[in-house]
Design a protein around this motif. Structure first.
Motif, PDB file in Angstrom:
ATOM      1  N   SER A 378       0.821  -1.216   0.000  1.00 27.67           N
ATOM      2  CA  SER A 378       0.000   0.000   0.000  1.00 27.67           C
ATOM      3  C   SER A 378       0.856   1.268   0.000  1.00 27.67           C
ATOM      4  CB  SER A 378      -0.913   0.007   1.234  1.00 27.67           C
ATOM      5  OG  SER A 378      -0.114   0.029   2.406  1.00 27.67           O
ATOM      6  N   ARG A 379       2.119   1.148   0.437  1.00 27.70           N
ATOM      7  CA  ARG A 379       3.004   2.319   0.507  1.00 27.70           C
ATOM      8  C   ARG A 379       3.913   2.435  -0.714  1.00 27.70           C
ATOM      9  NH1 ARG A 379       3.561   6.629   2.604  1.00 27.70           N
ATOM     10  NH2 ARG A 379       5.576   6.553   3.642  1.00 27.70           N
ATOM     11  N   VAL A 384       7.239   6.706  -3.514  1.00 23.37           N
ATOM     12  CA  VAL A 384       7.859   7.309  -4.709  1.00 23.37           C
ATOM     13  C   VAL A 384       7.232   8.681  -4.985  1.00 23.37           C
ATOM     14  CG1 VAL A 384       8.250   7.040  -7.200  1.00 23.37           C
ATOM     15  CG2 VAL A 384       8.502   5.069  -5.679  1.00 23.37           C
ATOM     16  N   ASP A 385       5.918   8.787  -4.835  1.00 22.25           N
ATOM     17  CA  ASP A 385       5.246  10.087  -5.039  1.00 22.25           C
ATOM     18  C   ASP A 385       5.727  11.136  -4.034  1.00 22.25           C
ATOM     19  OD1 ASP A 385       3.807   9.226  -7.216  1.00 22.25           O
ATOM     20  OD2 ASP A 385       2.032   8.651  -6.055  1.00 22.25           O
ATOM     21  N   GLU A 386       5.881  10.716  -2.774  1.00 18.80           N
ATOM     22  CA  GLU A 386       6.366  11.650  -1.740  1.00 18.80           C
ATOM     23  C   GLU A 386       7.766  12.148  -2.100  1.00 18.80           C
ATOM     24  OE1 GLU A 386       6.198   9.391   1.906  1.00 18.80           O
ATOM     25  OE2 GLU A 386       4.037   9.050   1.679  1.00 18.80           O
ATOM     26  N   VAL A 387       8.622  11.216  -2.526  1.00 14.45           N
ATOM     27  CA  VAL A 387       9.996  11.576  -2.914  1.00 14.45           C
ATOM     28  C   VAL A 387       9.967  12.558  -4.087  1.00 14.45           C
ATOM     29  CG1 VAL A 387      12.148  10.677  -3.900  1.00 14.45           C
ATOM     30  CG2 VAL A 387      11.036   9.448  -2.019  1.00 14.45           C
ATOM     31  N   THR A 401      10.141   9.225 -15.767  1.00 16.68           N
ATOM     32  CA  THR A 401       9.689   8.163 -16.676  1.00 16.68           C
ATOM     33  C   THR A 401       9.165   6.954 -15.918  1.00 16.68           C
ATOM     34  OG1 THR A 401      11.309   8.852 -18.318  1.00 16.68           O
ATOM     35  CG2 THR A 401      10.413   6.647 -18.579  1.00 16.68           C
ATOM     36  N   ASP A 402       9.887   6.541 -14.875  1.00 14.32           N
ATOM     37  CA  ASP A 402       9.536   5.329 -14.131  1.00 14.32           C
ATOM     38  C   ASP A 402      10.116   5.515 -12.732  1.00 14.32           C
ATOM     39  OD1 ASP A 402       8.976   2.772 -13.244  1.00 14.32           O
ATOM     40  OD2 ASP A 402      10.344   1.752 -14.605  1.00 14.32           O
ATOM     41  N   GLY A 403       9.348   6.137 -11.833  1.00 17.98           N
ATOM     42  CA  GLY A 403       9.879   6.482 -10.512  1.00 17.98           C
ATOM     43  C   GLY A 403      10.627   7.799 -10.602  1.00 17.98           C
ATOM     44  N   ALA A 404      11.679   7.922  -9.780  1.00 13.11           N
ATOM     45  CA  ALA A 404      12.480   9.158  -9.771  1.00 13.11           C
ATOM     46  C   ALA A 404      13.913   8.840 -10.146  1.00 13.11           C
ATOM     47  CB  ALA A 404      12.446   9.778  -8.368  1.00 13.11           C
ATOM     48  N   TRP A 412      24.035  10.027 -10.906  1.00 13.03           N
ATOM     49  CA  TRP A 412      22.575   9.921 -10.823  1.00 13.03           C
ATOM     50  C   TRP A 412      22.176   8.816  -9.857  1.00 13.03           C
ATOM     51  CZ3 TRP A 412      20.391   5.218 -12.187  1.00 13.03           C
ATOM     52  CH2 TRP A 412      21.185   4.369 -12.992  1.00 13.03           C
ATOM     53  N   TRP A 413      20.950   8.965  -9.310  1.00 10.92           N
ATOM     54  CA  TRP A 413      20.357   7.885  -8.519  1.00 10.92           C
ATOM     55  C   TRP A 413      18.913   7.693  -8.925  1.00 10.92           C
ATOM     56  CZ3 TRP A 413      16.274   9.100  -5.200  1.00 10.92           C
ATOM     57  CH2 TRP A 413      16.186  10.431  -4.741  1.00 10.92           C
ATOM     58  N   LEU A 414      18.422   6.473  -8.684  1.00 12.99           N
ATOM     59  CA  LEU A 414      17.073   6.085  -9.103  1.00 12.99           C
ATOM     60  C   LEU A 414      16.342   5.439  -7.938  1.00 12.99           C
ATOM     61  CD1 LEU A 414      14.988   5.234 -11.465  1.00 12.99           C
ATOM     62  CD2 LEU A 414      16.234   3.079 -11.470  1.00 12.99           C
ATOM     63  N   LEU A 415      15.068   5.792  -7.803  1.00 18.23           N
ATOM     64  CA  LEU A 415      14.194   5.091  -6.859  1.00 18.23           C
ATOM     65  C   LEU A 415      12.879   4.825  -7.583  1.00 18.23           C
ATOM     66  CD1 LEU A 415      13.912   4.150  -3.830  1.00 18.23           C
ATOM     67  CD2 LEU A 415      12.664   6.266  -3.452  1.00 18.23           C
ATOM     68  N   ARG A 416      12.497   3.549  -7.687  1.00 19.92           N
ATOM     69  CA  ARG A 416      11.241   3.213  -8.366  1.00 19.92           C
ATOM     70  C   ARG A 416      10.563   2.047  -7.658  1.00 19.92           C
ATOM     71  NH1 ARG A 416      12.081  -1.407 -11.550  1.00 19.92           N
ATOM     72  NH2 ARG A 416      10.119  -1.113 -12.662  1.00 19.92           N
ATOM     73  N   ALA A 417       9.278   1.920  -7.882  1.00 20.10           N
ATOM     74  CA  ALA A 417       8.523   0.802  -7.315  1.00 20.10           C
ATOM     75  C   ALA A 417       8.585  -0.361  -8.296  1.00 20.10           C
ATOM     76  CB  ALA A 417       7.075   1.223  -7.095  1.00 20.10           C
ATOM     77  N   SER A 418       8.860  -1.553  -7.789  1.00 18.05           N
ATOM     78  CA  SER A 418       8.878  -2.741  -8.647  1.00 18.05           C
ATOM     79  C   SER A 418       7.465  -3.024  -9.162  1.00 18.05           C
ATOM     80  CB  SER A 418       9.383  -3.937  -7.845  1.00 18.05           C
ATOM     81  OG  SER A 418       9.061  -5.142  -8.514  1.00 18.05           O
ATOM     82  N   ASN A 419       7.363  -3.481 -10.422  1.00 22.98           N
ATOM     83  CA  ASN A 419       6.044  -3.834 -10.970  1.00 22.98           C
ATOM     84  C   ASN A 419       5.595  -5.198 -10.472  1.00 22.98           C
ATOM     85  OD1 ASN A 419       5.627  -1.588 -12.726  1.00 22.98           O
ATOM     86  ND2 ASN A 419       7.189  -2.427 -14.065  1.00 22.98           N
ATOM     87  N   THR A 420       6.551  -6.009 -10.047  1.00 20.80           N
ATOM     88  CA  THR A 420       6.229  -7.411  -9.797  1.00 20.80           C
ATOM     89  C   THR A 420       6.306  -7.828  -8.331  1.00 20.80           C
ATOM     90  OG1 THR A 420       8.530  -7.901 -10.358  1.00 20.80           O
ATOM     91  CG2 THR A 420       6.909  -8.197 -12.095  1.00 20.80           C
TER      92      THR A 420
END
Length: 460
Positions: A378-379, A384-387, A401-404, A412-420
């Motif tokens: 649920s989080r 990701v939206d909060e970030v 494009t897909d997360g931040a 660079w750094w990336l934070l995204r939610a897994s689809n699976t």
């Protein structure tokens, strides 16, 4: 009649679960009925079916074929082989769709299904729709036949079509997965000297896990390349749709680095073309594509999403950090690690004949493996939206494009939610370790502000 799937088995890109727990023969039958119904309603009559080397695959195949037949669809069985061989069959045999029975690179007790319908990847909402149809028993009825077609030799012919590569000394590791028999046929016809590991299909994966994106699984291939002084080594995942590689010194050549090599001949043939990579790929790749006169396009992670974007942009080549490589130039646009291997041999030939030299010429960057941490489902997207909101407020340079994906002078750094899965995925890349530590500090800071800590669960 109706059937309810375990909801955890209906994933974003495929159906997958633990046999006897979250995936059963009844699921295979129900999928046959739902998929067959969709084929019939789209005016189709025939589906190709392939399977990987897992112990449960023949049983799953029998139930799937029964379900397809009872929905009025005929089946062409292409037998044991890698997933791309089934995709090839679906493209070439005049069928209306295809289903591959495979647990991909998951442990031996898993199995699942990857699907194509009318030339398009069957994913996301369509998989959920198949589940709803089964639950409602919303199925067509009928009868259909089944025939066996030997396609492996035709597939190998196709892999070698137009081959103009030099004779190299190459090591190949099939990891006891479904690509093994194709590797054996391929090396018999390639020029050069070839040494193979684990090409016998063994559903227990007794030697190492068939996932070439984890460096520990490349240990045997590195040893072979070193001991025999080979030019380079190639490895495949359990169902042959992801590739791994090591150069002559045993250094891993990662998915995005392979893409930067493969892109060069493609852009010579199609100047200015779009080359797509997922958001986990190195900035060095996007810079290299631009330098070669191409149009770099960063897109969402996930093979079905990449395939759709390729169609939309007309891109001749795309790839993911995870080793999925898609050629539409002179090929079909699906992810095929065996074809990528052949194209890599051809590209290395064109670019001077040494994968080691090409790897050495790449910018020296330090990066993290993919870091994953558990988060409540649920989080997952909320964090990701909060970030993203905080980054926007601070005026950071962010690609959404897909997360931040955040660019800073350090890298660079990336934070995204897994689809699976219910995890967040992070990755960072910088010019040196001190810069990387600063980037990791930014990730930790953002997670802390959302009430999470970056756990020890690093790796792929």
């Amino acid at each position: 009649m109706s059937h309810v799937f375990d909801p955890t088995s209906l994933r974003e890109y495929d159906i997958r679960g633990v046999v006897g727990k979250t995936l059963s023969e009844a699921d295979a039958y129900a999928l046959g009925r739902s998929f067959g119904t969709l084929v019939r309603r789209a005016g189709g009559v025939k589906v190709a079916v392939g399977r990987d080397g897992r112990e449960s695959s023949p049983m799953m195949e029998a139930a799937l074929v029964r379900g397809l037949n009872e929905s009025g669809v005929s089946v062409v069985r292409v037998g044991l082989g890698p997933t791309p061989m089934l995709y090839y069959a679906a493209a070439e045999l005049g069928v209306d769709g295809g289903i591959m029975i495979t647990g991909s690179h998951n442990p031996a007790d898993y199995n699942g299904f990857k699907m194509v319908l009318g030339g398009d990847a069957f994913f996301g909402a369509r998989i959920q729709e198949a589940g709803r149809m089964a639950a409602a028993g919303d199925w067509e009825s009928g009868t259909g036949g089944a025939e066996d077609v030997e396609i492996m030799d035709r597939y190998v012919d196709r892999l070698l079509k137009g081959f103009d590569g030099a004779a190299f000394r190459i090591g190949w590791d099939a990891g006891n997965g479904a690509a093994g028999p194709v590797v054996d046929k391929l090396v018999a016809r390639l020029p050069g000297e070839h040494h193979t590991l684990y090409t016998d299909v063994d559903s227990r994966f007794p030697n190492h896990h068939p996932d070439p994106t984890e460096e520990k699984n490349l240990a045997d291939l590195k040893a072979l390349v070193g001991e025999k002084r080979l030019d380079f080594g190639l490895a495949f995942d359990g169902d042959g749709d992801r590739i791994g590689a090591v150069d002559g010194t045993g250094r891993v050549v990662w998915g995005d680095q392979l893409l930067s090599i493969l892109a060069e001949p493609v852009l010579k043939a199609e100047p200015g073309a779009t080359i797509i990579a997922d958001v986990k790929a190195s900035q060095a790749l996007f810079d290299r594509v631009a330098e070669l006169g191409g149009e770099p396009c960063m897109w969402k992670t996930g093979h079905s999403l990449i395939k759709s974007k390729m169609k939309e942009t007309g891109a001749p080549l795309a790839g993911e950090m995870s080793g999925h490589i898609f050629f539409a130039q002179d090929y079909y646009g699906f992810d095929d690690a065996l074809y990528a291997a052949v194209r890599l041999i051809r590209a290395v030939t064109q670019l001077g004949g040494s994968l080691t030299a090409l790897r050495s010429a790449m910018p020296d960057l330090v990066n993290t493996p993919e870091m994953r941490f558990q988060v409540d489902e649920s989080r997952k997207f909320a964090v990701v939206d909060e970030v993203l909101d905080r980054l926007a407020a601070s005026g950071a340079t962010v690609d959404r494009t897909d997360g931040a994906r955040v660019n800073t002078p350090d890298g660079w750094w990336l934070l995204r939610a897994s689809n699976t899965q219910d995890v967040l995925v992070a990755r960072a890349e910088a010019k040196d370790q001190a810069a990387l530590d600063r980037l990791l500090g930014q990730i930790d800071g953002q997670l802390a502000l959302s009430g999470l800590a970056r756990g020890p669960q690093a790796g792929h």
